[in-house]
Design an enzyme around this catalytic site. Structure first.
Site, PDB file in Angstrom:
ATOM      1  N   LYS A  77      -4.075  -1.371  16.267  1.00 37.40           N
ATOM      2  CA  LYS A  77      -4.792  -0.545  15.308  1.00 37.40           C
ATOM      3  C   LYS A  77      -5.954   0.195  15.970  1.00 37.40           C
ATOM      4  CE  LYS A  77      -2.389  -1.246  11.589  1.00 37.40           C
ATOM      5  NZ  LYS A  77      -1.652  -0.138  10.932  1.00 37.40           N
ATOM      6  N   TYR A  90      -2.445  -7.316  17.089  1.00 40.69           N
ATOM      7  CA  TYR A  90      -2.526  -6.414  15.934  1.00 40.69           C
ATOM      8  C   TYR A  90      -3.776  -5.552  16.005  1.00 40.69           C
ATOM      9  CZ  TYR A  90      -3.046  -4.950  11.055  1.00 40.69           C
ATOM     10  OH  TYR A  90      -3.224  -4.205   9.907  1.00 40.69           O
ATOM     11  N   ASN A 106       2.012   4.649   7.394  1.00 39.15           N
ATOM     12  CA  ASN A 106       1.565   3.408   6.767  1.00 39.15           C
ATOM     13  C   ASN A 106       2.297   2.170   7.275  1.00 39.15           C
ATOM     14  OD1 ASN A 106       0.403   1.719   4.433  1.00 39.15           O
ATOM     15  ND2 ASN A 106       2.610   1.573   4.085  1.00 39.15           N
ATOM     16  N   ASP A 165      14.334   1.491  10.804  1.00 41.04           N
ATOM     17  CA  ASP A 165      13.228   1.020  11.641  1.00 41.04           C
ATOM     18  C   ASP A 165      12.601   2.240  12.319  1.00 41.04           C
ATOM     19  OD1 ASP A 165      11.622   0.000  13.734  1.00 41.04           O
ATOM     20  OD2 ASP A 165      12.891  -1.761  13.951  1.00 41.04           O
ATOM     21  N   THR A 178      -1.439  -7.502  -1.109  1.00 44.40           N
ATOM     22  CA  THR A 178      -0.068  -7.004  -1.187  1.00 44.40           C
ATOM     23  C   THR A 178       0.894  -8.175  -1.393  1.00 44.40           C
ATOM     24  OG1 THR A 178       0.278  -7.199   1.200  1.00 44.40           O
ATOM     25  CG2 THR A 178      -0.631  -5.113   0.377  1.00 44.40           C
ATOM     26  N   ILE A 232       0.830  -1.202   0.000  1.00 43.47           N
ATOM     27  CA  ILE A 232       0.000   0.000   0.000  1.00 43.47           C
ATOM     28  C   ILE A 232       0.867   1.255   0.000  1.00 43.47           C
ATOM     29  CG2 ILE A 232      -1.659   1.342   1.353  1.00 43.47           C
ATOM     30  CD1 ILE A 232      -2.815  -1.304   2.357  1.00 43.47           C
TER      31      ILE A 232
END
Length: 266
Positions: A155, A151, A87, A60, A187, A17
């Protein structure tokens, strides 16, 4: 051109993305600074976009010096910074049993803390041009799947950050902060991840209806095009908003009776 003369910093911009966003921004007249972890990918992308239109910085984003270095790269190369696209993301499976402290600390560091620190470092420059921030979240921010516990938490934190700063920074600094929550995107990394999980090589050609009413999942380019509105002046005074980019409603969806078996690996 919708982004003419703007400078956009994009983390996680070497692939997927992020790469699609970078290409889309340049096509619309922007200069971009892209960040990633693989030096070869960074070099290749700048070669594709042109050195006059782009620059790269391989590091990083959780390193303490990263936020300032990323912003410094944009200012030294192009003289200004109009937008930040957070992103970069760490995506890995975990559940209530397998989630351990070092793992979730890393997850939060990449997906929640680093974006905050990058916004903080960029704020003086964004304020001077009434710029904007676009955070790339996930529909999992609303709850997520059992095996995406850490995760989804990270988010969810990013989404709260967007809501909070989108209000305060716009009032105090004129800086808009918004977020898009993509659904399932095809992706390069997703193709490899699913193969490593035991799915067939062309798994994306046969997605169950429960996950893809359109019989396919999103391309990175489709997500990138949606980003243009939030990065452009067309967005006007819109701030503190989160937009889901999915094929079906996230909340209140009517699941078919056979949904329990529809997600099984083939």
């Amino acid at each position: 051109m919708r982004l003419k003369d703007k400078v956009v910093l994009i983390t996680g911009g070497y692939t997927g993305i992020g790469k699609a966003i970078a290409k889309c921004c340049v096509q619309e007249g922007a200069k971009v600074v892209v960040n990633g972890l693989d030096e070869e990918f960074g070099l290749a992308l700048v070669k594709e976009l042109g050195a006059d239109n782009s620059a790269y910085i391989t590091m990083d984003i959780t390193e303490e010096s990263a936020p300032q270095l990323l912003v410094k790269k944009a200012i030294s190369k192009f003289g200004q910074l109009n937008a930040v696209v957070n992103n970069a993301a760490y995506i890995a499976s975990s559940n209530i049993v397998s989630t351990e402290v070092p793992f979730i600390k890393r997850m939060l560091a990449v997906n929640s803390i680093a974006p905050l620190m990058i916004i903080q470092a960029a704020l003086p420059h964004l304020s001077s041009v009434r710029g904007c921030v676009l955070n790339i979240g996930s529909i999992n921010a609303w709850g997520g799947e059992p095996d995406l516990l850490a995760y989804s938490m990270s988010k969810g934190a990013l989404m709260t950050l967007t809501r909070n700063l989108g209000d305060s920074l716009f009032r105090e600094n004129g800086v808009r902060v918004n977020q898009i929550n993509p659904g399932w995107v095809l992706t390069e990394k997703e193709i490899l991840n699913k193969k490593e999980q035991g799915m067939k090589a062309d798994w994306y050609k046969d997605i169950p209806d429960i996950f893809a009413p359109a019989q396919r999942i999103f391309t990175p380019e489709e997500i990138a095009v949606a980003c243009l509105y939030w990065l452009s002046d067309e967005c006007g005074p819109v701030s503190s908003q989160v937009m889901d980019l999915e094929q079906f409603p996230i909340i209140g969806r009517n699941l078919p009776k056979n949904w329990e078996g529809s997600h099984k690996k083939k």
